[in-house]
Design a protein around this motif. Sequence first.
Motif, PDB file in Angstrom:
ATOM      1  N   ASP A   1      34.713  62.918  37.745  1.00  0.00           N
ATOM      2  CA  ASP A   1      34.621  62.820  39.201  1.00  0.00           C
ATOM      3  C   ASP A   1      33.892  61.549  39.650  1.00  0.00           C
ATOM      4  O   ASP A   1      33.357  61.498  40.746  1.00  0.00           O
ATOM      5  CB  ASP A   1      33.858  64.065  39.733  1.00  0.00           C
ATOM      6  N   TYR A   2      33.878  60.536  38.807  1.00  0.00           N
ATOM      7  CA  TYR A   2      33.169  59.275  39.081  1.00  0.00           C
ATOM      8  C   TYR A   2      31.695  59.499  39.398  1.00  0.00           C
ATOM      9  O   TYR A   2      31.075  58.701  40.088  1.00  0.00           O
ATOM     10  CB  TYR A   2      33.820  58.523  40.249  1.00  0.00           C
ATOM     11  N   ALA A   3      31.125  60.581  38.876  1.00  0.00           N
ATOM     12  CA  ALA A   3      29.747  60.915  39.229  1.00  0.00           C
ATOM     13  C   ALA A   3      28.764  59.892  38.688  1.00  0.00           C
ATOM     14  O   ALA A   3      27.670  59.741  39.207  1.00  0.00           O
ATOM     15  CB  ALA A   3      29.393  62.298  38.723  1.00  0.00           C
ATOM     16  N   ALA A   4      29.132  59.194  37.607  1.00  0.00           N
ATOM     17  CA  ALA A   4      28.206  58.219  37.034  1.00  0.00           C
ATOM     18  C   ALA A   4      28.672  56.794  37.286  1.00  0.00           C
ATOM     19  O   ALA A   4      28.225  55.861  36.643  1.00  0.00           O
ATOM     20  CB  ALA A   4      28.046  58.448  35.541  1.00  0.00           C
ATOM     21  N   ARG A   5      29.601  56.623  38.257  1.00  0.00           N
ATOM     22  CA  ARG A   5      30.119  55.288  38.527  1.00  0.00           C
ATOM     23  C   ARG A   5      29.072  54.470  39.280  1.00  0.00           C
ATOM     24  O   ARG A   5      28.574  54.892  40.311  1.00  0.00           O
ATOM     25  CB  ARG A   5      31.397  55.442  39.369  1.00  0.00           C
ATOM     26  N   THR A   6      28.691  53.321  38.729  1.00  0.00           N
ATOM     27  CA  THR A   6      27.792  52.427  39.457  1.00  0.00           C
ATOM     28  C   THR A   6      28.578  51.181  39.822  1.00  0.00           C
ATOM     29  O   THR A   6      29.715  51.020  39.372  1.00  0.00           O
ATOM     30  CB  THR A   6      26.581  52.011  38.609  1.00  0.00           C
ATOM     31  N   VAL A   7      27.961  50.312  40.610  1.00  0.00           N
ATOM     32  CA  VAL A   7      28.671  49.108  41.015  1.00  0.00           C
ATOM     33  C   VAL A   7      29.076  48.293  39.794  1.00  0.00           C
ATOM     34  O   VAL A   7      30.184  47.762  39.724  1.00  0.00           O
ATOM     35  CB  VAL A   7      27.796  48.272  41.976  1.00  0.00           C
ATOM     36  N   VAL A   8      28.179  48.217  38.803  1.00  0.00           N
ATOM     37  CA  VAL A   8      28.508  47.389  37.641  1.00  0.00           C
ATOM     38  C   VAL A   8      29.603  48.040  36.779  1.00  0.00           C
ATOM     39  O   VAL A   8      30.465  47.341  36.259  1.00  0.00           O
ATOM     40  CB  VAL A   8      27.257  47.071  36.796  1.00  0.00           C
ATOM     41  N   THR A   9      29.618  49.358  36.649  1.00  0.00           N
ATOM     42  CA  THR A   9      30.725  49.970  35.890  1.00  0.00           C
ATOM     43  C   THR A   9      32.032  49.808  36.664  1.00  0.00           C
ATOM     44  O   THR A   9      33.089  49.654  36.064  1.00  0.00           O
ATOM     45  CB  THR A   9      30.500  51.463  35.594  1.00  0.00           C
ATOM     46  N   HIS A  10      31.960  49.833  37.993  1.00  0.00           N
ATOM     47  CA  HIS A  10      33.144  49.597  38.816  1.00  0.00           C
ATOM     48  C   HIS A  10      33.691  48.199  38.537  1.00  0.00           C
ATOM     49  O   HIS A  10      34.885  48.004  38.346  1.00  0.00           O
ATOM     50  CB  HIS A  10      32.767  49.746  40.285  1.00  0.00           C
ATOM     51  N   LEU A  11      32.762  47.252  38.495  1.00  0.00           N
ATOM     52  CA  LEU A  11      33.127  45.868  38.187  1.00  0.00           C
ATOM     53  C   LEU A  11      33.736  45.773  36.792  1.00  0.00           C
ATOM     54  O   LEU A  11      34.732  45.098  36.572  1.00  0.00           O
ATOM     55  CB  LEU A  11      31.865  45.025  38.287  1.00  0.00           C
ATOM     56  N   PHE A  12      33.143  46.506  35.868  1.00  0.00           N
ATOM     57  CA  PHE A  12      33.625  46.522  34.485  1.00  0.00           C
ATOM     58  C   PHE A  12      35.060  47.036  34.451  1.00  0.00           C
ATOM     59  O   PHE A  12      35.928  46.481  33.788  1.00  0.00           O
ATOM     60  CB  PHE A  12      32.715  47.452  33.676  1.00  0.00           C
ATOM     61  N   ASP A  13      35.294  48.113  35.210  1.00  0.00           N
ATOM     62  CA  ASP A  13      36.617  48.703  35.294  1.00  0.00           C
ATOM     63  C   ASP A  13      37.644  47.665  35.754  1.00  0.00           C
ATOM     64  O   ASP A  13      38.653  47.420  35.096  1.00  0.00           O
ATOM     65  CB  ASP A  13      36.555  49.896  36.265  1.00  0.00           C
ATOM     66  N   TYR A  14      37.376  47.015  36.909  1.00  0.00           N
ATOM     67  CA  TYR A  14      38.360  46.074  37.456  1.00  0.00           C
ATOM     68  C   TYR A  14      38.463  44.807  36.626  1.00  0.00           C
ATOM     69  O   TYR A  14      39.534  44.241  36.474  1.00  0.00           O
ATOM     70  CB  TYR A  14      38.034  45.757  38.918  1.00  0.00           C
ATOM     71  N   GLY A  15      37.354  44.354  36.087  1.00  0.00           N
ATOM     72  CA  GLY A  15      37.367  43.097  35.349  1.00  0.00           C
ATOM     73  C   GLY A  15      37.963  43.231  33.956  1.00  0.00           C
ATOM     74  O   GLY A  15      38.783  42.417  33.534  1.00  0.00           O
ATOM     75  N   TYR A  16      37.559  44.280  33.232  1.00  0.00           N
ATOM     76  CA  TYR A  16      37.920  44.330  31.810  1.00  0.00           C
ATOM     77  C   TYR A  16      39.054  45.299  31.515  1.00  0.00           C
ATOM     78  O   TYR A  16      39.688  45.202  30.479  1.00  0.00           O
ATOM     79  CB  TYR A  16      36.700  44.723  30.978  1.00  0.00           C
ATOM     80  N   THR A  17      39.292  46.284  32.398  1.00  0.00           N
ATOM     81  CA  THR A  17      40.367  47.223  32.131  1.00  0.00           C
ATOM     82  C   THR A  17      41.616  46.857  32.918  1.00  0.00           C
ATOM     83  O   THR A  17      42.711  46.838  32.386  1.00  0.00           O
ATOM     84  CB  THR A  17      39.925  48.658  32.478  1.00  0.00           C
ATOM     85  N   ARG A  18      41.438  46.523  34.211  1.00  0.00           N
ATOM     86  CA  ARG A  18      42.619  46.247  35.038  1.00  0.00           C
ATOM     87  C   ARG A  18      42.891  44.755  35.194  1.00  0.00           C
ATOM     88  O   ARG A  18      43.885  44.366  35.763  1.00  0.00           O
ATOM     89  CB  ARG A  18      42.438  46.852  36.418  1.00  0.00           C
ATOM     90  N   PHE A  19      41.987  43.916  34.755  1.00  0.00           N
ATOM     91  CA  PHE A  19      42.103  42.459  34.852  1.00  0.00           C
ATOM     92  C   PHE A  19      42.370  41.980  36.265  1.00  0.00           C
ATOM     93  O   PHE A  19      43.107  41.033  36.477  1.00  0.00           O
ATOM     94  CB  PHE A  19      43.180  41.939  33.891  1.00  0.00           C
ATOM     95  N   GLU A  20      41.796  42.652  37.260  1.00  0.00           N
ATOM     96  CA  GLU A  20      41.882  42.146  38.627  1.00  0.00           C
ATOM     97  C   GLU A  20      40.627  41.341  38.892  1.00  0.00           C
ATOM     98  O   GLU A  20      39.666  41.797  39.491  1.00  0.00           O
ATOM     99  CB  GLU A  20      42.010  43.299  39.613  1.00  0.00           C
TER     100      GLU A  20
END
Lengths: 314, 312
Positions: free
Chosen positions: B262-281
């Motif tokens: 449920d994104y309960a542990a999502r922080t700004v930096v993990t969000h950034l990690f998601d877009y930068g390293y997983t989705r390459f946006e």
Amino acid sequence: MTTVKHYKGPVRADGTPINVPKKVLKLQQTAKARNRKPNRSLAGNIFIYSILFLVACAMAFPLIFAICSALKPLDELFRFPPTLFPRNPTLDNFSDLLVTMGQSWIPFSRYITNTVFITFVGTFGNVIVGSLAAYVLAKYDFPLGKPFFSLVVTALMFNGYVTAIPNYLVMSKIGIVDTYWAILLPAIAAPMNMFLMKQFMEGLPMSLIESAKIDGAKEMRIFWQIVMPNVKPAWLTMIIFSVQSLWNAKASTVIYSEAKKTLVYALQQIQAGGIARTGQAAAVTVVVMLVPIATFILSQSQILETMATSGLKD
Amino acid sequence: MTTFVKKYFALRKRNTLIAWEKAKQMKFCYAFLAPYAVLFLAFYILPMLTSIYYSFTYYNILEPAKFVGANNYIDLILNDDVFLKAITNTFQLAVITGPLGYILSFCFAWLINELPRWIRTLAVLVFYAPSIAGNAYAIFSIIFRGDAYGYLNSILMNLGVINTPILWLTTPDYIMPVIIIVTLWMSMSTGFLSFVAGLQGVDRAQYEAGYVDGIRNRWQELYYITLPNMKPMLLFGAVMAITQAFGVCDVPMALAGYPSTDYAARTVVTHLFDYGYTRFEMGYASAIATMLFIVMILCNKLIQSALRKVGT
């Protein structure tokens, strides 16, 4: 005979200080009798330090738990209810780890060589390059020096992940991706270490440098023979911090050939090997945390001496 | 008006000339600084600037960057529900672990300071070790494990507090408190060392003078003598605390999984990690990075101006 601690004023023949109010002498005597500071209540001390002791135990617990887990044989790791201390402590987990290391695709010694090489060169470069910059920033007032330093202070706040993407882009532009330089160059420019060195050098008397200059020494010689020997605690601290961060460097985003990966990366790959490697994972945790903690223990007094000057002045 | 502008530029020119003359005399300074400056600008400042540039583009590494104006920021604030969640979490983390970690670091350093030497050495080690112990925080995934083999669960079950094991790391309500505890555990880092060292350096004579002037208890002593002396270290510790509080990333990823329930542990930096390293946006990730950085600098300014008033 009554003496007052740190009192450097005039004294009588028997060593009793002149000019010290009776009140202070009395406070000192009672303090000495009870062996504590005069304005502290005993109840307060007991209360505060018992809390501190409990907190310290809580802080140490996870690390002790990690070490104990690494010493447990496999059947104890999965015992119910779980225990803290191992009943039959063994080093099996560590020897298992050695076996797994022996089976890796790349000879394991390669990872060790990588880490040793990176740590050594990176630390060396960091101390030299950082101290050179710290010296001029601390001791000379020159145009652009102050703004540059405030930039460094701002950079203390950069988070590794935040700059990792553009860092990769910059590195690929200059073609150092997948070489040791990709780890080394940023480590050499580590702002934290340079910052600490600069703050420490501020305390160096300018007269020392000027007298050397009058004696005809060139800047480079002053730096090597006057400045560096006088800031030994600071560069020891730089070495320790640099070793700590390089030891923990995984650099998985900028290094992709397996033969150039670091030891910690390889160990953590073993650690990620699932439930069958629970014992080895615990051993890895201990091995990884041992190096930074050991270096800290060995150099604690030097580090604290350096940190005493770390404050930010307005 | 024109004369004013002219005068202004004449003054600027003069100042630049003086600076230039001075710079020429101090050539060796630049020579000493150059190696560091080049590396520092290339690997710390340039990436930050590139990141700001890319935050205004759509960039996925494969295609050339396409300029999209402020769209990334608009999307981020108005359309990205997960980002809102991440911001809430990060602020929750930052507001609790930042100030609390900072105050605790100081308090512990202050209390440790009065202990005899060898206990002090040991205490500093105990408090500082978690922050340098590599990925030792992973041990919390065993302590908080969701089945009955988890340490905390088994203790609570033996005590009869709970009947069934609690899924600490996958129940959204429990994830945040666990992460806060672990982050606090790791928060006695460089700032703490700075406090310990700074307290050792406070002039004893000031305390003696304090006794004479009638400072009654440890709290008065703390406020009137210790804190004003510690101001530079407090400023430095604040920078470290902010960096730490806003940069939480490894701990939630290691403990609560990535992505977390449920994104309960999502922080700004993990969000950034998601877009930068997983989705390459990269454009979008850069926008997140820029926002985070602006917030951090503002926080820093705020705290620095607040700390200047301490004890005066």
